[in-house]
Design a protein around this motif. Structure first.
Motif, PDB file in Angstrom:
ATOM      1  N   THR A 198       0.844  -1.203   0.000  1.00 19.98           N
ATOM      2  CA  THR A 198       0.000   0.000   0.000  1.00 19.98           C
ATOM      3  C   THR A 198       0.879   1.253   0.000  1.00 19.98           C
ATOM      4  OG1 THR A 198      -1.701  -1.207   1.175  1.00 19.98           O
ATOM      5  CG2 THR A 198      -1.848   1.197   1.258  1.00 19.98           C
ATOM      6  N   LEU A 199       1.915   1.237   0.812  1.00 21.51           N
ATOM      7  CA  LEU A 199       2.839   2.384   0.847  1.00 21.51           C
ATOM      8  C   LEU A 199       3.473   2.612  -0.531  1.00 21.51           C
ATOM      9  CD1 LEU A 199       4.606   4.208   3.103  1.00 21.51           C
ATOM     10  CD2 LEU A 199       6.366   2.688   2.250  1.00 21.51           C
ATOM     11  N   CYS A 200       3.898   1.537  -1.172  1.00 17.92           N
ATOM     12  CA  CYS A 200       4.529   1.671  -2.501  1.00 17.92           C
ATOM     13  C   CYS A 200       3.537   2.257  -3.509  1.00 17.92           C
ATOM     14  CB  CYS A 200       5.030   0.312  -3.014  1.00 17.92           C
ATOM     15  SG  CYS A 200       6.396  -0.348  -2.052  1.00 17.92           S
ATOM     16  N   VAL A 201       2.287   1.832  -3.434  1.00 12.62           N
ATOM     17  CA  VAL A 201       1.274   2.346  -4.376  1.00 12.62           C
ATOM     18  C   VAL A 201       1.046   3.835  -4.117  1.00 12.62           C
ATOM     19  CG1 VAL A 201      -1.130   2.160  -5.131  1.00 12.62           C
ATOM     20  CG2 VAL A 201       0.182   0.083  -4.620  1.00 12.62           C
ATOM     21  N   TYR A 246      10.432  12.588   0.968  1.00 10.96           N
ATOM     22  CA  TYR A 246       9.792  11.636   0.040  1.00 10.96           C
ATOM     23  C   TYR A 246       8.390  12.102  -0.269  1.00 10.96           C
ATOM     24  CZ  TYR A 246       7.566   9.340   4.138  1.00 10.96           C
ATOM     25  OH  TYR A 246       6.854   9.076   5.278  1.00 10.96           O
ATOM     26  N   ARG A 247       7.851  11.580  -1.347  1.00 12.13           N
ATOM     27  CA  ARG A 247       6.544  12.018  -1.840  1.00 12.13           C
ATOM     28  C   ARG A 247       5.544  10.876  -1.694  1.00 12.13           C
ATOM     29  NH1 ARG A 247       7.594  16.081  -5.707  1.00 12.13           N
ATOM     30  NH2 ARG A 247       5.788  15.505  -6.933  1.00 12.13           N
ATOM     31  N   ILE A 248       4.393  11.209  -1.166  1.00 13.97           N
ATOM     32  CA  ILE A 248       3.378  10.173  -0.941  1.00 13.97           C
ATOM     33  C   ILE A 248       1.987  10.782  -1.082  1.00 13.97           C
ATOM     34  CG2 ILE A 248       3.357  10.537   1.592  1.00 13.97           C
ATOM     35  CD1 ILE A 248       3.091   7.393   1.782  1.00 13.97           C
ATOM     36  N   ASP A 249       1.059   9.969  -1.565  1.00 16.26           N
ATOM     37  CA  ASP A 249      -0.344  10.404  -1.583  1.00 16.26           C
ATOM     38  C   ASP A 249      -1.128   9.453  -0.676  1.00 16.26           C
ATOM     39  OD1 ASP A 249      -2.935  11.015  -1.971  1.00 16.26           O
ATOM     40  OD2 ASP A 249      -2.783  11.253  -4.152  1.00 16.26           O
ATOM     41  N   PRO A 250      -1.291   9.820   0.582  1.00 22.49           N
ATOM     42  CA  PRO A 250      -1.916   8.901   1.537  1.00 22.49           C
ATOM     43  C   PRO A 250      -3.406   8.685   1.297  1.00 22.49           C
ATOM     44  CG  PRO A 250      -1.431  11.017   2.585  1.00 22.49           C
ATOM     45  CD  PRO A 250      -0.924  11.108   1.185  1.00 22.49           C
ATOM     46  N   THR A 251      -3.993   9.434   0.374  1.00 24.18           N
ATOM     47  CA  THR A 251      -5.437   9.234   0.120  1.00 24.18           C
ATOM     48  C   THR A 251      -5.677   8.041  -0.810  1.00 24.18           C
ATOM     49  OG1 THR A 251      -5.488  10.662  -1.843  1.00 24.18           O
ATOM     50  CG2 THR A 251      -5.828  11.741   0.297  1.00 24.18           C
ATOM     51  N   VAL A 252      -4.614   7.549  -1.455  1.00 29.16           N
ATOM     52  CA  VAL A 252      -4.785   6.422  -2.386  1.00 29.16           C
ATOM     53  C   VAL A 252      -4.961   5.125  -1.599  1.00 29.16           C
ATOM     54  CG1 VAL A 252      -3.639   5.041  -4.167  1.00 29.16           C
ATOM     55  CG2 VAL A 252      -3.460   7.536  -4.206  1.00 29.16           C
ATOM     56  N   SER A 253      -6.003   4.400  -1.930  1.00 25.72           N
ATOM     57  CA  SER A 253      -6.157   3.105  -1.256  1.00 25.72           C
ATOM     58  C   SER A 253      -6.295   2.012  -2.317  1.00 25.72           C
ATOM     59  CB  SER A 253      -7.389   3.114  -0.349  1.00 25.72           C
ATOM     60  OG  SER A 253      -8.531   3.250  -1.140  1.00 25.72           O
ATOM     61  N   VAL A 254      -5.990   0.804  -1.937  1.00 30.01           N
ATOM     62  CA  VAL A 254      -6.057  -0.297  -2.897  1.00 30.01           C
ATOM     63  C   VAL A 254      -6.633  -1.531  -2.208  1.00 30.01           C
ATOM     64  CG1 VAL A 254      -3.583  -0.693  -2.469  1.00 30.01           C
ATOM     65  CG2 VAL A 254      -4.670  -1.818  -4.391  1.00 30.01           C
ATOM     66  N   LEU A 292      -3.372   7.788 -11.338  1.00 25.18           N
ATOM     67  CA  LEU A 292      -2.780   6.440 -11.273  1.00 25.18           C
ATOM     68  C   LEU A 292      -3.819   5.353 -11.535  1.00 25.18           C
ATOM     69  CD1 LEU A 292      -0.215   4.701 -10.472  1.00 25.18           C
ATOM     70  CD2 LEU A 292      -1.241   4.566  -8.199  1.00 25.18           C
ATOM     71  N   GLN A 293      -3.490   4.470 -12.487  1.00 26.07           N
ATOM     72  CA  GLN A 293      -4.349   3.315 -12.725  1.00 26.07           C
ATOM     73  C   GLN A 293      -3.797   2.143 -11.915  1.00 26.07           C
ATOM     74  OE1 GLN A 293      -4.411   0.881 -16.478  1.00 26.07           O
ATOM     75  NE2 GLN A 293      -6.137   2.241 -16.884  1.00 26.07           N
ATOM     76  N   ILE A 294      -4.687   1.503 -11.175  1.00 29.40           N
ATOM     77  CA  ILE A 294      -4.253   0.379 -10.324  1.00 29.40           C
ATOM     78  C   ILE A 294      -4.900  -0.895 -10.842  1.00 29.40           C
ATOM     79  CG2 ILE A 294      -4.234  -0.554  -7.987  1.00 29.40           C
ATOM     80  CD1 ILE A 294      -4.600   2.329  -6.954  1.00 29.40           C
ATOM     81  N   GLU A 295      -4.090  -1.853 -11.259  1.00 27.38           N
ATOM     82  CA  GLU A 295      -4.656  -3.104 -11.774  1.00 27.38           C
ATOM     83  C   GLU A 295      -4.199  -4.261 -10.897  1.00 27.38           C
ATOM     84  OE1 GLU A 295      -3.831  -3.803 -15.934  1.00 27.38           O
ATOM     85  OE2 GLU A 295      -4.725  -5.805 -15.855  1.00 27.38           O
TER      86      GLU A 295
END
Ligand code: G16
Length: 552
Positions: A78-81, A163-171, A184-187
């Motif tokens: 999740t962190l990497c995404v 470092y740069r992160i977008d913590p709102t992204v969830s997967v 970002l497209q997440i597949e």
């Protein structure tokens, strides 16, 4: 924390200021640390940012992400995404459940034309809150980042300030399909599908299926690590192997508390089965991330160096390799059994430093078809990592196509080429300065050894610290292990491991080529050489250990 640093960024991107870590130099295969170290605030994020900073090709491109399923794998993914989203990567491909075996990740990078991949694994090292964690970066060709790049990543980590992160992204790692998070497209994909499809192009599945249907058996131990689902799909569902023969096939976060290293010590259950009255025709195990393999026949263990040689000699029986092998590579400490096959066939033999990354240029350039290492790794041109199940399927195909049993193949190979008895003695958890001093002392004595006839009558023909000059890009790797060579007959090799997380590990490799006695117990065959190494290096005395911690 500050907001985005340029207007390309999403409003939700955060720039987190950090104090650089000083211990993020990748080892033989990426960064491996204790879980407690990697879970320190900002630790993993800092390393991932250093990778992203050194891999500008990822921007606007596809990144594969997967791991061996060990403890903390999901959080790390999740962190990497979230960091991929904040670093301008346009698409991530993730294995279902966050799981991808190392060879499957390599295949996916190549097949989908990704710009790179993050493989989260500490391989065979134990897992769980007190275990190990690891991460490596694989480049567009599917292979591990070469030395020059890992060094750049390390230098970047030393100077990292943010470092740069977008913590709102969830997967949702458990849901197959594609979602969009900003740009970002997440597949999320089934990591087994593509891998199984590739194996079907290399091996004669119909022939293996018939062989199994005739009553032959493959016993496979996944050691509760990543290969379970791959083995079930291919061996049981596709090829019809007995369900009871595919054991420990459910991946567990702590690998069931075991040590998922396919060797005679840690795969003891399999070894007992293969030495028992109901042994299968082929016994095999793989490791934490699915890139290693151990091969056994009824009552016989095939050392990794022998397996490489025997596979090279018989690979033309598999449809993906009908033209035979154009060249072979092995790591320096790996026994020289494959050298005979290369000589006999008039093909190239390359001796590289330990580390799969050193094979990649040779594979890319079409100079070799197969390569392998004493550390239970074998692979081919099909990916740029070693591949545990590939080796199992190659052996199964060879057994099915030749109509010979594994012991028959081994014995006739040894009769033809002689047998390279081989053992590796590991001294683990040593103080770094003790280990370094042992290596330095032997290094200093190497020049005087050449020409000396040692006890037992073996004469030293070469003694050096191995340097490798890559024939493709001309890069040099120095200080890759001390070798004391006694012609074609024997070798003693000493080197410090680059994958441990607990102090230093010294590896002593012993090899003795015999053409007279082909049926000795390896420990017996190597006892005189072990005694010689003791006199020469004094490992037991200097480490205060009565014996090595692990012998494989
Ligand atoms: C890694 C590397 C291998 C190497 C092995 C042992 O394997 O990919 O090339 O032979 O480590 O390295 P060392 O002797 O330095 O500990 P894996 O399966 O751990 O990724």
């Amino acid at each position: 924390m500050t907001k985005s640093e340029d207007n390309e960024d999403n409003m939700t991107t955060q720039i987190i200021p950090v104090t650089a870590f000083t211990d993020q130099r990748p080892g033989t295969a990426g960064l491996r640390k204790k879980v407690a170290v990697v879970r320190q605030p900002h630790y993993l994020a800092s390393f991932v940012q250093s990778i992203f900073d050194c891999a500008p090709e990822l921007r606007g491109n596809t990144l594969v992400i997967g791991g061996d399923g060990r403890y903390w794998n999901r959080d790390a993914i999740t962190l990497c995404v979230q960091m991929a989203a904040a670093n301008g990567i346009s698409r991530v491909l993730i294995g279902l459940g966050g799981i991808l075996s190392t060879p499957a990740a390599s295949h996916l990078i190549r097949q989908r034309g990704a710009a790179g991949g993050l493989v989260l694994t500490a391989s065979h090292n134990p897992a769980g809150p007190n275990g190990d964690f690891g991460i490596k970066y694989n480049i567009a060709g599917g292979g591990q980042a070469p030395e020059a790049l890992t060094e750049r990543i390390f230098q970047t980590s030393l100077a990292l300030t943010r470092y740069r992160i977008d913590p709102t992204v969830s997967v949702d790692l458990d849901r197959l399909g594609t979602t969009q998070a900003g740009a970002l497209q997440i597949e999320v994909i089934d990591g087994v599908d593509d891998y199984a499809a590739q194996m079907a192009t290399l091996f004669d599945f119909a022939q293996i299926r018939d062989w199994l249907a005739q009553g032959h058996r493959i016993r496979f131990d996944a050691l509760h690590a990543v290969t379970g689902p791959y083995a079930r799909r291919i061996l049981i569902d596709t090829l019809g192997a007995n369900e009871q023969d595919i054991v420990n096939a459910v991946p567990l976060e702590d690998f069931g508390g075991g040590h998922p290293d396919p060797n005679l010590i840690y795969a003891a259950e399999l070894v007992a089965h293969m030495n028992g009255p109901h042994a299968a025709d082929l016994g095999a195990a793989s490791d934490g991330d699915g890139d290693r393999n151990m091969i056994l026949g009824p009552g016989v263990f095939i050392s990794p160096g022998d397996s490489l040689a025997m596979l090279a000699d018989n690979l033309h029986l598999c449809p993906g390799y009908v033209d035979g092998v154009v060249g072979i590579a092995r790591s320096m400490p790996t026994c020289r059994a494959a050298d005979h096959v290369a000589r006999q066939r008039g093909i190239e033999l390359h001796e590289t430093p330990t580390g799969w990354k050193f094979f990649c240029n040779l594979l890319d350039a079409g100079r070799i078809t197969i390569c392998g290492e004493e550390s239970f790794g074998t692979g081919s041109t099909h990916v740029r990592e070693k591949d545990g199940l590939w080796a199992v399927l190659a052996w199964a195909n060879i057994l099915a196509a030749s109509g010979r049993s594994l012991p028959e193949i081994a014995i006739s190979h040894w009769q033809r080429y002689g047998r390279h008895y081989f053992q590796r003695h590991d001294y683990e958890g040593l103080e770094a300065d003790v280990a370094d001093a042992i290596v330095a002392d032997l290094r200093a004595r190497l020049p005087q050894l050449v020409g000396q006839t040692l006890e037992g009558g073996l004469t030293v023909t070469l003694a050096d610290d191995f340097t490798y000059a890559d024939p493709i890009d001309g890069s040099q790797a120095k200080g890759q292990g001390l070798r004391v060579v006694m012609g074609d007959d024997a070798r003693i090799v000493l080197r410090k491991s680059g994958t441990g997380t607990d102090g230093a590990t010294l590896r002593l490799y012993l090899e003795h080529w015999r053409q007279d006695e082909l049926n000795l117990d390896p420990a017996t065959a190597l006892a005189p050489l072990a005694a010689l190494a003791d006199t020469l290096i004094g490992l037991r005395q200097r480490t205060g250990r009565a014996e090595p911690d692990v012998v494989t």
